[in-house]
Design a protein around this motif. Sequence first.
Motif, PDB file in Angstrom:
ATOM      1  N   UNK A 166      36.856  35.382  42.764  1.00 36.98           N
ATOM      2  CA  UNK A 166      36.804  34.571  43.993  1.00 36.98           C
ATOM      3  C   UNK A 166      35.837  33.406  43.841  1.00 36.98           C
ATOM      4  N   UNK A 167      34.709  33.651  43.163  1.00 34.63           N
ATOM      5  CA  UNK A 167      33.719  32.589  42.987  1.00 34.63           C
ATOM      6  C   UNK A 167      34.278  31.467  42.116  1.00 34.63           C
ATOM      7  N   UNK A 168      35.182  31.836  41.213  1.00 33.07           N
ATOM      8  CA  UNK A 168      35.797  30.834  40.344  1.00 33.07           C
ATOM      9  C   UNK A 168      37.076  30.265  40.909  1.00 33.07           C
ATOM     10  N   UNK A 169      37.309  30.469  42.239  1.00 31.73           N
ATOM     11  CA  UNK A 169      38.511  29.933  42.906  1.00 31.73           C
ATOM     12  C   UNK A 169      39.799  30.378  42.206  1.00 31.73           C
ATOM     13  N   UNK A 170      39.835  31.651  41.807  1.00 32.12           N
ATOM     14  CA  UNK A 170      41.026  32.256  41.219  1.00 32.12           C
ATOM     15  C   UNK A 170      41.515  31.487  39.985  1.00 32.12           C
ATOM     16  N   UNK A 171      40.554  31.175  39.110  1.00 31.29           N
ATOM     17  CA  UNK A 171      40.901  30.552  37.838  1.00 31.29           C
ATOM     18  C   UNK A 171      41.598  31.588  36.954  1.00 31.29           C
ATOM     19  N   UNK A 172      42.084  31.174  35.809  1.00 27.20           N
ATOM     20  CA  UNK A 172      42.716  32.097  34.866  1.00 27.20           C
ATOM     21  C   UNK A 172      41.684  33.140  34.426  1.00 27.20           C
ATOM     22  N   UNK A 173      42.056  34.420  34.474  1.00 22.54           N
ATOM     23  CA  UNK A 173      41.106  35.511  34.202  1.00 22.54           C
ATOM     24  C   UNK A 173      41.526  36.315  32.986  1.00 22.54           C
ATOM     25  N   UNK A 174      40.537  36.603  32.134  1.00 25.77           N
ATOM     26  CA  UNK A 174      40.762  37.395  30.932  1.00 25.77           C
ATOM     27  C   UNK A 174      39.738  38.527  30.901  1.00 25.77           C
ATOM     28  N   UNK A 175      40.212  39.760  30.690  1.00 22.01           N
ATOM     29  CA  UNK A 175      39.332  40.932  30.661  1.00 22.01           C
ATOM     30  C   UNK A 175      39.389  41.546  29.270  1.00 22.01           C
ATOM     31  N   UNK A 176      38.214  41.846  28.714  1.00 28.72           N
ATOM     32  CA  UNK A 176      38.136  42.403  27.364  1.00 28.72           C
ATOM     33  C   UNK A 176      37.612  43.838  27.419  1.00 28.72           C
ATOM     34  N   UNK A 177      38.190  44.714  26.612  1.00 26.76           N
ATOM     35  CA  UNK A 177      37.683  46.079  26.528  1.00 26.76           C
ATOM     36  C   UNK A 177      37.932  46.628  25.135  1.00 26.76           C
ATOM     37  N   UNK A 178      36.950  47.399  24.646  1.00 24.40           N
ATOM     38  CA  UNK A 178      37.094  48.064  23.353  1.00 24.40           C
ATOM     39  C   UNK A 178      37.451  49.533  23.536  1.00 24.40           C
ATOM     40  N   UNK A 179      37.494  49.982  24.781  1.00 17.36           N
ATOM     41  CA  UNK A 179      37.783  51.390  25.049  1.00 17.36           C
ATOM     42  C   UNK A 179      39.278  51.636  24.964  1.00 17.36           C
ATOM     43  N   UNK A 180      39.715  52.589  24.135  1.00 18.78           N
ATOM     44  CA  UNK A 180      41.157  52.863  24.036  1.00 18.78           C
ATOM     45  C   UNK A 180      41.672  53.488  25.322  1.00 18.78           C
TER      46      UNK A 180
END
Length: 574
Positions: free
Chosen positions: A403-417
Amino acid sequence: MLDTSLQFIKGVGPRYAKLFEKLGIISVEDFIYFFPRAYDDRRALPKISDVKIGQVCSLIVTVVSCRINPTNDRKKSIVKAVLRDSSGVVQATWFNQAYVHDLLKPGGRVFIRGKLEYSHYDRIKQISVSDFECLDIKSNPHRVVPVYGLSQGLSQKVVRTISQTVLDQYLRHVRESIPTYVIQKLSLIPKQMSIKAIHIPLDFEQYTRARYRIVFEEFFWFQLGLLLRRMKIRNHFTAFPLQAGGDLVDQYLKGLPYSLTSAQKRVIEDIRKDVKHLKPMNRMIQGDVGCGKTDVAVCTILFAIESGKNAVIMAPTEILAMQHYAKFKAQLASLSIPVLMLKGKLKAAEKRKVKEQLLQDNGYVLVGTHAVIQHSVSLSNVGVIIVDEQHRFGVEQRMALVRKGDYAHSLYLTATPIPRSFMLTVFGDLDTSIIDEMPPGRIRPKTISVPEGQLKYVYEHCISQIQKGFQVYCVFPLVEDSDKLDLTSAESALDHLSHTYFSGYSLGLLHGRMSDDEKLDVMNRFRSAEFQILIATTVIEVGIDVPNATTIVIHHSERFGLSQLHQLRGRVGR
């Protein structure tokens, strides 16, 4: 009808209503969905003669006699009852429960549970009672009985009686909420039947079908909520289409001393397709430690910078944020891209300067911790938002950044399988890409479970690695010894190991109670090989990158979650 206050149900009243309120149960509907935590199967209980001394058992017996034995302390009491069944006699004992004497009448039936022992004093088999219930003459004692999670003042018998009353009078008012065609297609049992079977199951098969029906409905509405949120974001919010691919990305990739794997290229292509559109990207990247998620993140950042936008990356710990900051600053220096850092423990003047830059500068990368989502921080012209180790953040924290980024493109990273079925359930609002290929030369760590009695051989292996010039982590669940937990702590391990197995070697200590400066000093000394062995807690779970470390010993591994173990395992083989 279902919103009727529980207080007005027969057998409840104001006193019990207050006790139920502590459990969050106020209305009839609350109680209907207050399911048992376990079940007591009384359908095939043993006889007294079948139980061996030392066994914990459940019995249904008849009261022969009951008495209160006097004690020297008036405040204490011992109730002893002689009980029998068709096979023999047993004596039951209750300590400091004088009221039991008034409940146990000769000839009455009782359900008791406890450990069977032999009383040499009374010369009779004896049970110290942990649970009991006086049985109604009309009721069937050989049945499955629900066990509820209760607060002090409520008994199982009272709650079971209220449960029967509520189900008899109000269950018919519960309506189906899942479409009929879904129920028919999946052969789900009716909702009313499933609720009754959860509270009062007749057999295991009926309980299994009822539980499946209830669980399915919970996930059905959860998934629908995720779908609605996904549709809302995609249909009601727009993001700035990015120029996905240009000189900056080419320059960055050419400057790398290695080539990207085919898996990295495939994932970057997924992102490239997403960010070209007005609909905000909402994608999760899953990949093992060392698979190259950072390079994918940098390319995504450069898509934003090339388009005249800013990029924000949020990390769960200051150590990891500082590592990203140093890495991005070095990697993007040749491209003249400013990298800013925002964390909670910055000095006021430094924090104020960063906040001013966030409003004025374009084409920057902001690296931060939870400090990024504080109300006092304003972001502008954001093209891409990246959340690293996304499983360490709550949903609301991630959405606060979006929300703070005005719904910019979002990428989530995780190393957990994450298993696919679980991923679809919990992350149903995200598109997913998996980096399932490791760069050439990377060796996957071997995981070995070793009994406590063979630690000697583990430490001998560690010494052999150190003698070859490598380094070792030893991880413990506690910082210091605890009176309540019989576990080895990091501080006591440092003292013990430095005088035994690792005598003559250099050891460092790292844990969460140290200041940031102390942590940084220890890590720098370990990174420069001044310390050969690092004794630590889970503070090293993320953000620690020491390629020379080849072995990690995790003590009391049963105290850690699978996600933690996977992250800790990722500290080696880098």
